[in-house]
Design an enzyme around this catalytic site. Sequence first.
Site, PDB file in Angstrom:
ATOM      1  N   TYR A  52       0.823  -1.215   0.000  1.00 15.41           N
ATOM      2  CA  TYR A  52       0.000   0.000   0.000  1.00 15.41           C
ATOM      3  C   TYR A  52       0.859   1.268   0.000  1.00 15.41           C
ATOM      4  CZ  TYR A  52      -4.092  -2.869   0.271  1.00 15.41           C
ATOM      5  OH  TYR A  52      -5.057  -3.791  -0.042  1.00 15.41           O
ATOM      6  N   ARG A  55       1.480   1.898  -3.619  1.00 13.64           N
ATOM      7  CA  ARG A  55       0.281   2.449  -4.276  1.00 13.64           C
ATOM      8  C   ARG A  55       0.138   3.936  -3.907  1.00 13.64           C
ATOM      9  NH1 ARG A  55       0.960  -1.913  -5.136  1.00 13.64           N
ATOM     10  NH2 ARG A  55       1.871  -0.832  -6.881  1.00 13.64           N
ATOM     11  N   ASN A  90     -13.075   2.562  -5.511  1.00 15.30           N
ATOM     12  CA  ASN A  90     -11.660   2.914  -5.615  1.00 15.30           C
ATOM     13  C   ASN A  90     -11.138   3.504  -4.317  1.00 15.30           C
ATOM     14  OD1 ASN A  90     -11.830   2.040  -8.197  1.00 15.30           O
ATOM     15  ND2 ASN A  90     -11.924   4.077  -9.112  1.00 15.30           N
ATOM     16  N   ILE A  91      -9.872   3.224  -4.071  1.00 16.13           N
ATOM     17  CA  ILE A  91      -9.230   3.756  -2.871  1.00 16.13           C
ATOM     18  C   ILE A  91      -8.381   4.984  -3.223  1.00 16.13           C
ATOM     19  CG2 ILE A  91      -9.314   1.540  -1.688  1.00 16.13           C
ATOM     20  CD1 ILE A  91      -6.395   1.062  -2.399  1.00 16.13           C
ATOM     21  N   ASP A  92      -8.323   5.333  -4.515  1.00 25.70           N
ATOM     22  CA  ASP A  92      -7.600   6.551  -4.894  1.00 25.70           C
ATOM     23  C   ASP A  92      -8.469   7.778  -4.603  1.00 25.70           C
ATOM     24  OD1 ASP A  92      -9.240   7.339  -7.215  1.00 25.70           O
ATOM     25  OD2 ASP A  92      -8.369   5.635  -8.265  1.00 25.70           O
ATOM     26  N   HIS A 107     -14.856   1.080  -0.198  1.00 25.63           N
ATOM     27  CA  HIS A 107     -13.704   0.237   0.127  1.00 25.63           C
ATOM     28  C   HIS A 107     -12.569   1.020   0.777  1.00 25.63           C
ATOM     29  CE1 HIS A 107     -15.084  -2.950  -3.044  1.00 25.63           C
ATOM     30  NE2 HIS A 107     -15.797  -2.974  -1.944  1.00 25.63           N
ATOM     31  N   THR A 175     -16.488  -1.153 -13.537  1.00 31.78           N
ATOM     32  CA  THR A 175     -16.393  -2.157 -12.471  1.00 31.78           C
ATOM     33  C   THR A 175     -16.577  -3.547 -13.068  1.00 31.78           C
ATOM     34  OG1 THR A 175     -18.689  -2.433 -11.794  1.00 31.78           O
ATOM     35  CG2 THR A 175     -17.571  -0.500 -10.963  1.00 31.78           C
TER      36      THR A 175
HETATM   37  P1  NAD Z   1     -11.431  -4.614 -11.586  1.00 32.12           P
HETATM   38  O1  NAD Z   1     -10.007  -4.222 -11.799  1.00 32.12           O
HETATM   39  O2  NAD Z   1     -11.755  -5.961 -11.100  1.00 32.12           O
HETATM   40  O3  NAD Z   1     -12.193  -4.411 -12.990  1.00 32.12           O
HETATM   41  C1  NAD Z   1     -11.969  -3.254 -13.755  1.00 32.12           C
HETATM   42  C2  NAD Z   1     -13.122  -3.110 -14.743  1.00 32.12           C
HETATM   43  O4  NAD Z   1     -12.917  -1.903 -15.457  1.00 32.12           O
HETATM   44  C3  NAD Z   1     -13.198  -4.225 -15.779  1.00 32.12           C
HETATM   45  O5  NAD Z   1     -14.550  -4.601 -15.937  1.00 32.12           O
HETATM   46  C4  NAD Z   1     -12.652  -3.572 -17.067  1.00 32.12           C
HETATM   47  O6  NAD Z   1     -13.306  -4.076 -18.237  1.00 32.12           O
HETATM   48  C5  NAD Z   1     -13.021  -2.134 -16.850  1.00 32.12           C
HETATM   49  N1  NAD Z   1     -12.126  -1.188 -17.501  1.00 32.12           N
HETATM   50  C6  NAD Z   1     -10.772  -1.244 -17.613  1.00 32.12           C
HETATM   51  N2  NAD Z   1     -10.309  -0.148 -18.230  1.00 32.12           N
HETATM   52  C7  NAD Z   1     -11.387   0.643 -18.485  1.00 32.12           C
HETATM   53  C8  NAD Z   1     -11.551   1.912 -19.108  1.00 32.12           C
HETATM   54  N3  NAD Z   1     -10.505   2.630 -19.571  1.00 32.12           N
HETATM   55  N4  NAD Z   1     -12.803   2.423 -19.210  1.00 32.12           N
HETATM   56  C9  NAD Z   1     -13.868   1.727 -18.745  1.00 32.12           C
HETATM   57  N5  NAD Z   1     -13.783   0.515 -18.164  1.00 32.12           N
HETATM   58  C10 NAD Z   1     -12.543  -0.020 -18.032  1.00 32.12           C
HETATM   59  O7  NAD Z   1     -12.069  -3.467 -10.706  1.00 32.12           O
HETATM   60  P2  NAD Z   1     -13.261  -3.395  -9.625  1.00 32.12           P
HETATM   61  O8  NAD Z   1     -14.471  -4.084 -10.139  1.00 32.12           O
HETATM   62  O9  NAD Z   1     -13.337  -1.964  -9.289  1.00 32.12           O
HETATM   63  O10 NAD Z   1     -12.727  -4.207  -8.359  1.00 32.12           O
HETATM   64  C11 NAD Z   1     -11.424  -3.933  -7.903  1.00 32.12           C
HETATM   65  C12 NAD Z   1     -11.226  -3.778  -6.423  1.00 32.12           C
HETATM   66  O11 NAD Z   1      -9.855  -3.455  -6.220  1.00 32.12           O
HETATM   67  C13 NAD Z   1     -11.984  -2.615  -5.851  1.00 32.12           C
HETATM   68  O12 NAD Z   1     -12.699  -3.089  -4.792  1.00 32.12           O
HETATM   69  C14 NAD Z   1     -10.952  -1.577  -5.383  1.00 32.12           C
HETATM   70  O13 NAD Z   1     -11.063  -1.339  -3.993  1.00 32.12           O
HETATM   71  C15 NAD Z   1      -9.605  -2.192  -5.628  1.00 32.12           C
HETATM   72  N6  NAD Z   1      -8.773  -1.378  -6.584  1.00 32.12           N
HETATM   73  C16 NAD Z   1      -8.843  -0.021  -6.586  1.00 32.12           C
HETATM   74  C17 NAD Z   1      -8.073   0.741  -7.498  1.00 32.12           C
HETATM   75  C18 NAD Z   1      -8.154   2.245  -7.455  1.00 32.12           C
HETATM   76  O14 NAD Z   1      -8.414   2.800  -6.402  1.00 32.12           O
HETATM   77  N7  NAD Z   1      -7.970   2.940  -8.583  1.00 32.12           N
HETATM   78  C19 NAD Z   1      -7.253   0.093  -8.416  1.00 32.12           C
HETATM   79  C20 NAD Z   1      -7.187  -1.316  -8.387  1.00 32.12           C
HETATM   80  C21 NAD Z   1      -7.956  -2.031  -7.452  1.00 32.12           C
END
Ligand code: NAD
Length: 233
Positions: A52, A55, A90-92, A107, A175
């Site tokens: 973390y 990240r 997202n956690i960002d 989350h 998602t």
């Molecule tokens: P996931 O990574 O499992 O799925 C990402 C989804 O986004 C996929 O369905 C994919 O097809 C889609 N995608 C990818 N690029 C895209 C784009 N440019 N435009 C539109 N759609 C796009 O993500 P999730 O379902 O959010 O689950 C991940 C878990 O991990 C969350 O609970 C989160 O807490 C954590 N996480 C957070 C971050 C962050 O904060 N940015 C990053 C990674 C993981």
Amino acid sequence: MKIVILTGAGISAESGVPTFRGPDGLWEGHRVEDVATPEAFRRDPVLVQRFYNMRRRFLLSGAVHPNPAHLELARLALQPGIEVTLVTQNIDDLHERAGSAGVLHMHGELLKARCEGCGETSGIREDLEPATICPECGEAGRLRPDVVWFGEMPYFLEEIGRAVEAADWFVSIGTSGLVYPAAGYVSVARDAGVRTLEINLDESATSGIFDDSLRGPAGEQVPRWVAGIIAAR
Ligand code: NAD
Ligand code: ZN
């Protein structure tokens, strides 16, 4: 018009934040069970903190900025007659940086630490180490990232459930439809007669449940959808 928006890792992908499940099924090279569960933290707190910390450093590095999808959702919420509830997995902090207020981080947040001793949360921009002292109670060794790990209860569930049931639209953006309870909100919405829209690059595990879908990168599809909503009013 009440709109509940649920965002996932996909909305931040074009900002350079890697999504959760890469093509190899790993999150930044790690198995999820090794970095995102309470068991992993008990077993190897140093590894989990380091994961973390990396990240967090990246998020604060200056290389990451909100993209048009984050910015347009903030703009949508400012339109008269439109009430947006923005829920994110997202956690960002890219929604906040784009100007959204009151984001429900179900989350948790990378830029917060929580003390397992006193239960208080505090803002954090530096690395967390096992010896870091809690600014609230002064104890060392009890701080953890304030993120919800697998097997833990997400935040704001009642509030989100109520908002989804009372909405006119439920919109899910970037998602995977694999992480529950977030993935279940489309069914809650459908059962309550709420119109549902999915915006995603690809099919998700729950695509079949949505009334409407927009396929493509969030950075293009979200601005197009927001412009359509505003023009229709
Ligand atoms: P996931 O990574 O499992 O799925 C990402 C989804 O986004 C996929 O369905 C994919 O097809 C889609 N995608 C990818 N690029 C895209 C784009 N440019 N435009 C539109 N759609 C796009 O993500 P999730 O379902 O959010 O689950 C991940 C878990 O991990 C969350 O609970 C989160 O807490 C954590 N996480 C957070 C971050 C962050 O904060 N940015 C990053 C990674 C993981
Ligand atoms: Zn404390």
